[in-house]
Each structure stands twice: as C-alpha cells, then as structure tokens.
Design a protein around this motif. Structure first.
Motif, PDB file in Angstrom:
ATOM      1  N   VAL A 232       5.769  37.668   5.949  1.00  0.00           N
ATOM      2  CA  VAL A 232       5.497  36.939   4.705  1.00  0.00           C
ATOM      3  C   VAL A 232       6.516  35.818   4.547  1.00  0.00           C
ATOM      4  CG1 VAL A 232       5.282  37.084   2.193  1.00  0.00           C
ATOM      5  CG2 VAL A 232       4.531  39.006   3.625  1.00  0.00           C
ATOM      6  N   THR A 233       6.030  34.584   4.421  1.00  0.00           N
ATOM      7  CA  THR A 233       6.927  33.449   4.224  1.00  0.00           C
ATOM      8  C   THR A 233       6.899  33.009   2.765  1.00  0.00           C
ATOM      9  OG1 THR A 233       5.228  31.803   4.748  1.00  0.00           O
ATOM     10  CG2 THR A 233       6.543  32.651   6.583  1.00  0.00           C
ATOM     11  N   VAL A 234       8.016  32.451   2.319  1.00  0.00           N
ATOM     12  CA  VAL A 234       8.150  31.952   0.949  1.00  0.00           C
ATOM     13  C   VAL A 234       8.740  30.550   1.020  1.00  0.00           C
ATOM     14  CG1 VAL A 234       9.121  32.345  -1.341  1.00  0.00           C
ATOM     15  CG2 VAL A 234       8.555  34.309   0.126  1.00  0.00           C
ATOM     16  N   THR A 235       8.044  29.592   0.425  1.00  0.00           N
ATOM     17  CA  THR A 235       8.441  28.184   0.513  1.00  0.00           C
ATOM     18  C   THR A 235       8.574  27.579  -0.869  1.00  0.00           C
ATOM     19  OG1 THR A 235       7.232  27.932   2.610  1.00  0.00           O
ATOM     20  CG2 THR A 235       7.813  25.908   1.430  1.00  0.00           C
ATOM     21  N   ALA A 236       9.705  26.926  -1.130  1.00  0.00           N
ATOM     22  CA  ALA A 236       9.876  26.130  -2.344  1.00  0.00           C
ATOM     23  C   ALA A 236       9.460  24.698  -2.030  1.00  0.00           C
ATOM     24  CB  ALA A 236      11.318  26.167  -2.821  1.00  0.00           C
ATOM     25  N   VAL A 237       8.448  24.214  -2.730  1.00  0.00           N
ATOM     26  CA  VAL A 237       7.999  22.830  -2.559  1.00  0.00           C
ATOM     27  C   VAL A 237       8.698  21.978  -3.616  1.00  0.00           C
ATOM     28  CG1 VAL A 237       6.026  21.269  -2.643  1.00  0.00           C
ATOM     29  CG2 VAL A 237       5.789  23.531  -1.596  1.00  0.00           C
ATOM     30  N   CYS A 238       9.351  20.911  -3.164  1.00  0.00           N
ATOM     31  CA  CYS A 238      10.198  20.124  -4.053  1.00  0.00           C
ATOM     32  C   CYS A 238       9.761  18.661  -4.068  1.00  0.00           C
ATOM     33  CB  CYS A 238      11.656  20.224  -3.611  1.00  0.00           C
ATOM     34  SG  CYS A 238      12.277  21.910  -3.524  1.00  0.00           S
ATOM     35  N   PRO A 239       8.729  18.337  -4.852  1.00  0.00           N
ATOM     36  CA  PRO A 239       8.302  16.942  -4.938  1.00  0.00           C
ATOM     37  C   PRO A 239       9.264  16.119  -5.791  1.00  0.00           C
ATOM     38  CG  PRO A 239       6.717  18.443  -6.004  1.00  0.00           C
ATOM     39  CD  PRO A 239       7.938  19.224  -5.684  1.00  0.00           C
TER      40      PRO A 239
ATOM     41  N   VAL B 115      12.590  18.154  -6.759  1.00  0.00           N
ATOM     42  CA  VAL B 115      13.883  17.616  -6.334  1.00  0.00           C
ATOM     43  C   VAL B 115      14.895  17.697  -7.473  1.00  0.00           C
ATOM     44  CG1 VAL B 115      12.949  16.102  -4.559  1.00  0.00           C
ATOM     45  CG2 VAL B 115      13.230  15.240  -6.887  1.00  0.00           C
ATOM     46  N   ALA B 116      14.415  17.827  -8.723  1.00  0.00           N
ATOM     47  CA  ALA B 116      15.322  18.014  -9.852  1.00  0.00           C
ATOM     48  C   ALA B 116      16.164  19.273  -9.683  1.00  0.00           C
ATOM     49  CB  ALA B 116      14.527  18.103 -11.161  1.00  0.00           C
ATOM     50  N   GLY B 117      15.692  20.219  -8.885  1.00  0.00           N
ATOM     51  CA  GLY B 117      16.455  21.436  -8.640  1.00  0.00           C
ATOM     52  C   GLY B 117      17.726  21.207  -7.856  1.00  0.00           C
ATOM     53  N   PHE B 118      17.872  20.032  -7.258  1.00  0.00           N
ATOM     54  CA  PHE B 118      19.092  19.692  -6.524  1.00  0.00           C
ATOM     55  C   PHE B 118      20.055  18.857  -7.364  1.00  0.00           C
ATOM     56  CE2 PHE B 118      15.713  20.156  -3.326  1.00  0.00           C
ATOM     57  CZ  PHE B 118      16.281  21.127  -2.509  1.00  0.00           C
ATOM     58  N   LEU B 119      19.679  18.588  -8.627  1.00  0.00           N
ATOM     59  CA  LEU B 119      20.476  17.729  -9.506  1.00  0.00           C
ATOM     60  C   LEU B 119      20.851  18.455 -10.787  1.00  0.00           C
ATOM     61  CD1 LEU B 119      18.282  14.509  -9.276  1.00  0.00           C
ATOM     62  CD2 LEU B 119      20.643  14.681  -8.462  1.00  0.00           C
ATOM     63  N   PRO B 120      21.966  18.072 -11.424  1.00  0.00           N
ATOM     64  CA  PRO B 120      22.213  18.535 -12.794  1.00  0.00           C
ATOM     65  C   PRO B 120      21.248  17.797 -13.730  1.00  0.00           C
ATOM     66  CG  PRO B 120      24.241  17.704 -11.743  1.00  0.00           C
ATOM     67  CD  PRO B 120      23.070  17.232 -10.940  1.00  0.00           C
ATOM     68  N   ARG B 121      20.176  18.463 -14.150  1.00  0.00           N
ATOM     69  CA  ARG B 121      19.121  17.791 -14.923  1.00  0.00           C
ATOM     70  C   ARG B 121      18.592  18.740 -15.994  1.00  0.00           C
ATOM     71  NH1 ARG B 121      15.410  13.429 -14.741  1.00  0.00           N
ATOM     72  NH2 ARG B 121      13.312  14.023 -15.414  1.00  0.00           N
ATOM     73  N   SER B 122      19.389  18.959 -17.002  1.00  0.00           N
ATOM     74  CA  SER B 122      19.030  19.791 -18.134  1.00  0.00           C
ATOM     75  C   SER B 122      18.446  21.127 -17.666  1.00  0.00           C
ATOM     76  CB  SER B 122      18.079  19.040 -19.066  1.00  0.00           C
ATOM     77  OG  SER B 122      17.919  19.715 -20.294  1.00  0.00           O
ATOM     78  N   THR B 123      17.638  21.756 -18.486  1.00  0.00           N
ATOM     79  CA  THR B 123      17.142  23.081 -18.136  1.00  0.00           C
ATOM     80  C   THR B 123      16.018  23.026 -17.101  1.00  0.00           C
ATOM     81  OG1 THR B 123      15.755  22.998 -20.130  1.00  0.00           O
ATOM     82  CG2 THR B 123      17.838  24.164 -20.294  1.00  0.00           C
ATOM     83  N   TYR B 124      15.333  21.888 -16.979  1.00  0.00           N
ATOM     84  CA  TYR B 124      14.292  21.768 -15.953  1.00  0.00           C
ATOM     85  C   TYR B 124      14.908  21.878 -14.565  1.00  0.00           C
ATOM     86  CZ  TYR B 124      10.241  19.990 -13.404  1.00  0.00           C
ATOM     87  OH  TYR B 124       9.188  19.858 -12.529  1.00  0.00           O
ATOM     88  N   GLY B 125      15.990  21.102 -14.341  1.00  0.00           N
ATOM     89  CA  GLY B 125      16.673  21.183 -13.058  1.00  0.00           C
ATOM     90  C   GLY B 125      17.233  22.568 -12.795  1.00  0.00           C
ATOM     91  N   ALA B 126      17.733  23.218 -13.853  1.00  0.00           N
ATOM     92  CA  ALA B 126      18.293  24.562 -13.698  1.00  0.00           C
ATOM     93  C   ALA B 126      17.217  25.560 -13.288  1.00  0.00           C
ATOM     94  CB  ALA B 126      18.958  24.997 -14.999  1.00  0.00           C
ATOM     95  N   CYS B 127      16.054  25.496 -13.938  1.00  0.00           N
ATOM     96  CA  CYS B 127      14.944  26.398 -13.588  1.00  0.00           C
ATOM     97  C   CYS B 127      14.485  26.166 -12.155  1.00  0.00           C
ATOM     98  CB  CYS B 127      13.770  26.187 -14.543  1.00  0.00           C
ATOM     99  SG  CYS B 127      14.041  26.763 -16.233  1.00  0.00           S
ATOM    100  N   LYS B 128      14.334  24.913 -11.784  1.00  0.00           N
ATOM    101  CA  LYS B 128      13.854  24.615 -10.439  1.00  0.00           C
ATOM    102  C   LYS B 128      14.911  24.953  -9.390  1.00  0.00           C
ATOM    103  CE  LYS B 128       9.801  23.157 -11.658  1.00  0.00           C
ATOM    104  NZ  LYS B 128       8.608  24.003 -11.401  1.00  0.00           N
ATOM    105  N   GLY B 129      16.185  24.820  -9.755  1.00  0.00           N
ATOM    106  CA  GLY B 129      17.246  25.225  -8.845  1.00  0.00           C
ATOM    107  C   GLY B 129      17.194  26.723  -8.562  1.00  0.00           C
ATOM    108  N   TRP B 130      16.915  27.511  -9.596  1.00  0.00           N
ATOM    109  CA  TRP B 130      16.756  28.954  -9.408  1.00  0.00           C
ATOM    110  C   TRP B 130      15.604  29.231  -8.451  1.00  0.00           C
ATOM    111  CZ3 TRP B 130      12.919  32.510  -9.736  1.00  0.00           C
ATOM    112  CH2 TRP B 130      13.301  33.855  -9.698  1.00  0.00           C
ATOM    113  N   LEU B 131      14.493  28.521  -8.646  1.00  0.00           N
ATOM    114  CA  LEU B 131      13.303  28.754  -7.833  1.00  0.00           C
ATOM    115  C   LEU B 131      13.572  28.420  -6.365  1.00  0.00           C
ATOM    116  CD1 LEU B 131      10.498  29.797  -8.570  1.00  0.00           C
ATOM    117  CD2 LEU B 131       9.738  27.424  -8.808  1.00  0.00           C
TER     118      LEU B 131
END
Length: 254
Positions: free
Chosen positions: A172-179, A140-156
């Motif tokens: 072929v399906t591709v799923t991002a899991v966002c705990p 879920v950090a990928g949906f927030l401005p959260r340093s480089t971790y959030g940036a990496c997960k946002g890319w994913l």
C-alpha cells in the motif's frame, strides 16, 4: 491504475478532475461531497462519456454519522476500494486572529482528522489484499509558514511520508500531492478570482496538469508529488530561507 477509486471533495475542482481522468482510464468511482445535485450531475456526465460505474455519497464529512457511511464503504471487503483520494477541503483568510475559531477548528478537522480517519478505514482492507493506493491532497503551502492552512497541509505531508515508508513493503502506497496555485473553484468559494490573488500569472497551474502529473507519481509510489518543475524548484529554494522570509512569501495569495 485502479479498478475502483473513492474521491472526497469530488463535486468540483481537483476532485472532479481526478474523477474525469480516472474515468477516462476505465476506473469505477465512488464520489463523495456535500452537494447531492452536483455529484449526480458529474456522475451522469462520467457514465455517459466513459461508460464507467459511478456511486455517489452526498455527506458532510465533518458530521460523524455521515462520515461513517464513507468509512463503511472503505471497509467493504465485498466491494474493494483500490484508490482513496482525500481531497476535500476549504480555505480561510490568513489572519488567524480575526477568523472565527469554530471555523478554524472545522478547517483543522477537515484537513487533518478526516483524512486520518478515512486512511485508517481504508488501510485494513488494502493491507489484507496486499495492494492499494492512498492520495492525500496537500499543498506547497505545507512547506511554508502559512497560517493554519500551511500547518494542516504540513501535517498531511509528514503523515503521508511516514505512511508510505511504513506500508509500501505491504503493498500500500501513500502519496501527498502538493500543488501550487491552481485554477479551480477553490478560490472562487473564498470570494476571490485569480486576478485578485496577488500571484504572478506564471505560477498558476491548470487542474488537468496537476492531476495527470500527480497520478504518474502515485503510480510510481512516490511519497510526495509536487506537480510542475517550477514548484519543485520553489520548494527546494524556500527550504533554504529563514522563517521570516519564508513567511513573507507565504503571505502571497489567499
């Protein structure tokens, strides 16, 4: 769900939980992590408890020659991988300016370059067969401005959303899991216990719930899986907030 699944970061945390739940369903496994002993211990437990076939690959995914072994296994048409779970990762303190830049580069490579390369390696054989599933463990950090971790997960997350649209018509399906915050060894490896995270206890999730809910979403072919209703609501709310407010929320925890 899958006859053979390859899981990175499989020796502990969510990776090990994915291995356990997939083994319960009768899937054969290829477990990937750096620690040979931890992998073999888990593999032995899974073979004994569920009678499934388990391969282990003790490699450092940041080293090209070692990662090539995993890429070759994904390309092996004679022993097809039906499910790839890109789970390997680690965390860094949020103060980017104080972090060692080489650690930051390694962090970027493991969270972005490695899943990109492994996804590319898996796709060829999956598309030829007309079936396959790829899971990218984001946050879920990928949906927030959260340093480089959030940036990496946002890319994913963005990459997975695009890839799911692109390749679902070809099987072929591709799923991002966002705990959200999940009780695993992830935080312990950073020298922290959940009580030191500054996160309310109600926001902590159990790894078993994260994995079981995400596997249901993967089976449905969803591009993004956000386990637990509370985090689904939080993600929707944070999308409405100004960046400054969202960034303050992103500073909670480590």
């Amino acid at each position: 769900m899958a006859r053979t699944a390859l899981i990175t970061g499989a020796s502990a945390g969510l990776g090990a939980e994915y291995a356990r739940q997939l083994a319960q369903r009768g899937a054969s496994l290829v477990l990937v992590a750096r620690s040979h002993d931890a992998l073999e211990q888990l593999a032995s437990q899974l073979r004994g408890s569920y009678g499934v076939e388990v391969e282990t690959l003790a490699v450092d995914l940041l080293k090209r020659r070692e990662r090539a072994k995993v890429e070759a296994r994904l390309r092996d048409r004679a022993r097809p991988i039906e499910l790839l779970i890109n789970n390997a990762g680690f965390g860094l303190p949020l103060a980017f300016e104080r972090n060692d830049v080489e650690l930051e580069v390694s962090h970027l490579k493991l969270h972005v370059e490695v899943p990109l390369r492994l996804t590319h390696a898996a796709l060829g054989a999956m598309l030829e067969r007309g079936r396959g599933r790829i899971v990218n463990v984001a946050s879920v950090a990928g949906f927030l401005p959260r340093s480089t971790y959030g940036a990496c997960k946002g890319w994913l997350i963005s990459f997975s959303r695009w890839a799911n649209v692109q390749y679902t018509p070809r099987g072929v399906t591709v799923t991002a899991v966002c705990p959200g915050f999940t009780h695993t060894s992830f935080h312990e490896r950073m020298g922290l216990a959940p009580g030191n995270e500054g996160v309310p206890s109600g926001l902590w999730l159990d790894a078993s719930l994260v994995v079981s809910e995400s596997l249901r979403d993967v089976a449905r072919g969803k591009s993004v899986s956000i386990p637990s209703l509370r985090y689904k609501i939080l993600v929707r709310l944070t999308a409405l907030l100004p960046d400054a407010v969202a960034a303050r929320i992103g500073q909670r925890g480590r």
